[in-house]
Design a protein around this motif. Structure first.
Motif, PDB file in Angstrom:
ATOM      1  N   ALA A 412       0.900  -1.437   0.014  1.00  0.00           N
ATOM      2  CA  ALA A 412       0.070   0.026  -0.041  1.00  0.00           C
ATOM      3  C   ALA A 412       0.953   1.157   0.045  1.00  0.00           C
ATOM      4  O   ALA A 412       0.444   2.242  -0.623  1.00  0.00           O
ATOM      5  CB  ALA A 412      -0.865   0.170   1.240  1.00  0.00           C
ATOM      6  N   LEU A 413       1.778   1.184   0.612  1.00  0.00           N
ATOM      7  CA  LEU A 413       2.843   2.349   1.021  1.00  0.00           C
ATOM      8  C   LEU A 413       3.613   2.628  -0.303  1.00  0.00           C
ATOM      9  O   LEU A 413       3.859   3.770  -0.775  1.00  0.00           O
ATOM     10  CB  LEU A 413       3.779   2.389   2.155  1.00  0.00           C
ATOM     11  N   ARG A 415       2.721   1.928  -3.286  1.00  0.00           N
ATOM     12  CA  ARG A 415       2.057   2.284  -4.442  1.00  0.00           C
ATOM     13  C   ARG A 415       1.995   3.949  -4.300  1.00  0.00           C
ATOM     14  O   ARG A 415       1.767   4.822  -5.302  1.00  0.00           O
ATOM     15  CB  ARG A 415       0.346   1.873  -4.018  1.00  0.00           C
ATOM     16  N   THR A 416       2.146   4.804  -3.023  1.00  0.00           N
ATOM     17  CA  THR A 416       2.013   5.987  -3.061  1.00  0.00           C
ATOM     18  C   THR A 416       3.526   6.891  -2.916  1.00  0.00           C
ATOM     19  O   THR A 416       3.743   7.859  -2.996  1.00  0.00           O
ATOM     20  CB  THR A 416       1.308   6.446  -1.708  1.00  0.00           C
ATOM     21  N   THR A 417       4.431   5.908  -2.983  1.00  0.00           N
ATOM     22  CA  THR A 417       5.780   6.617  -2.454  1.00  0.00           C
ATOM     23  C   THR A 417       6.355   7.569  -3.708  1.00  0.00           C
ATOM     24  O   THR A 417       6.511   6.959  -4.826  1.00  0.00           O
ATOM     25  CB  THR A 417       7.098   5.611  -2.181  1.00  0.00           C
TER      26      THR A 417
END
Lengths: 419, 140
Positions: A412-413, A415-417
Motif C-alpha cells: 500500500a505504501l 503505491r504512493t511513495t
C-alpha cells in the motif's frame, strides 16, 4: 500451564476479534490471575504497611514482605537485597544518585555504550555532569552489537562504574555482560545491569554475571505498572546513601537531626506500593508455573520466545526490501524481539497501517536515539524503526498476522511513495 | 461557523470509514501533495511536535484576500493529513481559517491514527496554519 498462555487467561485477548498485541517489550498484557490478586488485595487486605499495630495492617505488611522475598528469589537474590522501585528507570536512577553522585569525582570514568535504552544512558550522563566524571562510550559494531575487545580496552584503573543492558530492547540479543563485568570487577568498578528485557524472558543469575546491581520492572513480566525491583549486593547497599527521606524509613527524627534505617528498608520512604508488590509476586508465581516442551518456569519462557522469534524472523525475511536490525545483521535470533526498517518507508506509516489491521507494534526510536543514529550512519534508512515484540501469550499465528500485515502495508505504501 | 466545504466533505467521508479504509484514503491524499518547494524545507518552515518531518509554507494572497498553503511530510500517513488540511484550507479567507474548530479531527476519526506519540501532530499543523492566518488578519 503450557505455553502459549491461552486467550482465556488474558482478558485483553479474550475477545471475538482477538487483537494481535506485539508491543510486549514496552509492556506486557496481564493475566487474570495477576489482576484478580491485585483486586483481592484492595478488596480484602488493604492497609498501610509497616505502620499499624492492628491485625489487618500486620497482614498487609506480611504480604508486602513476602512479595519482596518472592521477587528476590525470582531474581536469584535474598529479600534483604531487594529495593522496591517504580520500575527499571527508577532503579538505575537510584544507583546514579545514591552511589555514583556520592562517590565519583573528576578523573573517574563511567563506561556505557550507545546501544543502551535512554534509562541506562541519561542517568550516567547526569551523574557525570554533576560529579565531573568522564563517560567513556563502549564501541559498537556497525550492526549495533557490542565490540567486546574494544570495550574491554576501555576498562582500566580509572573505571569506577560500568552500566550495561543484559538484552538490547531493539536488537533483542544479549550483551557479553559476564566478560565485561568480570573485567570491570577486576578493575574495582561497580557493575550495573539493566535487566528490563532479560529478567522477564530468561533465567538470570546475578552472581554468574558478576553484577553489583540489577534493575527490572514488573509490568514487562505480566505484573502491574508502577513497581519494579532494584537488587543490590549487600556490600553496595552499605555504601549507598539515602535516596528519598520521609515516613517509613526513619530510625529517629528530632529537630536537631534525624537518623534512618539501614539496608533495603531505607528505600521505602512513603507508603509503599503494597498492592503493586503483591501483584508483582503473583506475576513471578505465574511465570514460575509455565511449561513448554520439557522446560518449566523461565527456561520455558526463554524456549518459547526463541521459537516464536525464529518463526517470525523467517516469515519477515521473505518480505522484499526489509532490513532487519533486530536480530542484528549477521546475528542469530535470541528471543521474541523483531526490529526492522523498510527501504523508503517511514516506520510511522507501517505502524498506522498495521494498527488498522489489528496488529499493534511500536514505531520510533524505542528510547534508543544513540543506537538508531549509529545504525543509520552511512545508510539511507531513517533514524527510526518498527519493533514487534512478543510474549508468552502470543501464538505462532500472531507472527503470521504480523508478516501478512507488513506485506500489505508495504504494498500500500509503495503505491504512493513519490520518488 | 461551519467548516470550509472541502474540509467538511472530507470529515463526512472519513467519519464513515473503518480504520484501514481511512488509512488508504489518507495515502490517496498524500499522493496528491506534490509541489512543496525544496528551498523551503528548512527550520523556519518545519512544524515541531510531529512524529515525522513536516514542513508548511503559508502565505497571504493580499490581492484576493485568501491564505495559500503548501505542505510536506516524510511519512505518508502524516503527509495525507497535511494534504487534507492544505486541500481544505488553501484559498480560504483568514477569518474562515481562524474559526476552524479542531474538534473536526476527532469527528473525522483521525484522533486514533494520530496518537502514536504524545504530541498531537495534526493539531500542531492546524495551529500553525491558523497562526499564519491570524498574522495575516493582524496585518490587514
Amino acid at each position: 500451564m503450557m505455553l502459549p498462555l491461552p486467550s482465556s487467561e488474558i482478558p485483553l485477548l479474550n475477545q471475538d476479534d482477538r487483537p494481535c498485541y506485539l508491543d510486549s517489550a514496552a509492556t506486557t498484557l496481564k493475566p487474570r490471575a495477576v489482576i484478580d490478586r491485585i483486586a483481592k488485595f484492595y478488596a480484602e487486605e488493604n492497609a498501610p504497611v509497616h505502620r499499624g499495630v492492628y491485625e489487618l495492617s500486620q497482614r498487609a505488611t506480611d504480604l508486602y514482605e513476602q512479595a519482596r522475598k518472592t521477587v528476590a528469589v525470582f531474581a536469584g537474590a535474598d529479600a534483604g537485597q531487594l529495593i522496591f522501585t517504580k520500575g527499571t528507570t527508577e532503579g538505575l536512577n537510584i544507583i546514579a544518585r545514591a552511589w555514583a553522585e556520592e562517590n565519583l569525582k573528576v578523573g573517574d570514568e563511567i563506561v556505557v555504550s550507545p546501544q543502551e535504552h535512554h534509562s541506562n544512558f541519561t542517568p550516567w550522563q547526569e551523574a557525570a555532569r554533576r560529579t565531573g566524571a568522564t563517560i567513556r562510550y563502549a564501541p559498537l559494531y556497525p550492526n549495533g552489537t557490542l565490540d567486546l575487545p574494544g570495550t574491554l580496552n576501555l576498562i582500566g584503573s580509572k573505571t569506577r562504574l560500568v552500566a550495561m543492558a543484559h538484552v538490547s530492547n531493539v536488537l533483542g540479543v544479549e550483551n557479553p555482560v559476564g566478560e565485561v563485568f568480570t573485567a570491570a570487577k577486576a578493575a574495582g568498578a561497580l557493575t550495573v545491569l539493566d535487566a528490563a528485557q532479560s529478567v522477564p524472558t530468561r533465567p538470570v543469575n546475578m552472581e554468574e554475571l558478576q553484577c553489583d546491581a540489577l534493575a527490572f520492572s514488573a509490568h514487562k513480566m505480566l505484573g502491574p505498572t508502577g513497581i519494579g525491583a532494584l537488587v543490590v549486593n549487600p556490600e553496595l547497599l552499605d555504601q549507598m546513601s539515602t535516596y528519598q527521606t520521609g515516613g517509613g524509613m526513619i530510625e529517629q527524627v528530632s529537630v536537631e537531626s534525624s537518623t534512618y534505617l539501614s539496608g533495603a528498608a531505607q528505600y521505602d520512604a512513603g507508603t509503599p506500593n503494597a498492592a503493586g508488590a503483591v501483584g508483582f509476586a503473583a506475576a513471578c508465581d505465574h511465570l514460575n508455573g509455565v511449561e513448554y516442551k520439557n522446560a518449566t518456569g523461565m527456561a520455558a519462557v526463554a524456549a518459547y520466545e526463541l521459537d516464536w522469534g525464529k518463526h517470525a524472523v523467517e516469515l519477515i525475511r521473505s518480505i522484499e526490501g526489509v532490513r532487519l536490525i533486530g536480530p542484528p545483521e549477521g546475528g542469530e535470533v535470541e528471543g521474541g524481539i523483531v526490529a526492522l526498517q523498510i527501504d523508503g518507508i517511514h516506520p510511522h506509516d507501517l505502524a498506522v497501517l498495521l494498527d488498522a489491521q489489528g496488529v499493534m507494534v511500536r514505531a520510533g526510536h524505542h528510547c534508543t536515539m544513540p543506537l538508531h543514529a549509529h545504525l543509520s550512519s552511512g545508510v539511507k534508512f531513517p533514524e527510526t524503526s518498527l519493533r514487534a515484540s512478543a510474549y508468552i501469550y502470543n501464538t505462532l499465528e500472531d507472527a503470521e498476522r504480523l508478516a501478512d500485515a507488513l506485506r500489505f502495508a508495504h504494498k500500500a505504501l509503495n503505491r504512493t511513495t513519490v520518488v | 461557523m461551519p467548516l470550509p466545504p472541502r474540509l467538511q466533505q472530507f470529515v463526512d467521508e472519513s467519519a464513515m470509514l473503518d480504520k484501514l479504509t481511512r488509512s488508504m484514503l489518507l495515502l490517496d491524499y498524500a499522493a496528491k501533495l506534490t509541489d512543496y518547494p525544496e528551498d523551503k524545507k528548512d527550520n523556519i518552515h518545519r512544524v515541531r511536535g510531529c512524529t515525522s518531518l513536516v514542513y508548511l509554507d503559508a502565505n497571504f494572497d493580499e490581492a484576493k484576500g485568501v491564505m495559500r498553503y503548501k505542505g510536506f511530510a516524510d511519512a505518508q500517513i502524516v503527509k495525507g493529513m497535511v494534504a487534507i488540511l492544505v486541500n481544505g484550507l488553501d484559498g480560504e479567507t483568514p477569518e474562515t481559517i481562524t474559526a476552524v474548530d479542531p474538534a473536526f479531527i476527532q469527528e473525522a476519526g483521525l484522533g486514533e491514527a494520530l496518537s502514536v506519540t504524545r504530541q498531537g501532530g495534526l493539531a500542531n499543523i492546524l495551529q500553525r496554519m491558523q497562526n499564519a492566518a491570524e498574522a495575516a488578519l493582524a496585518r490587514s
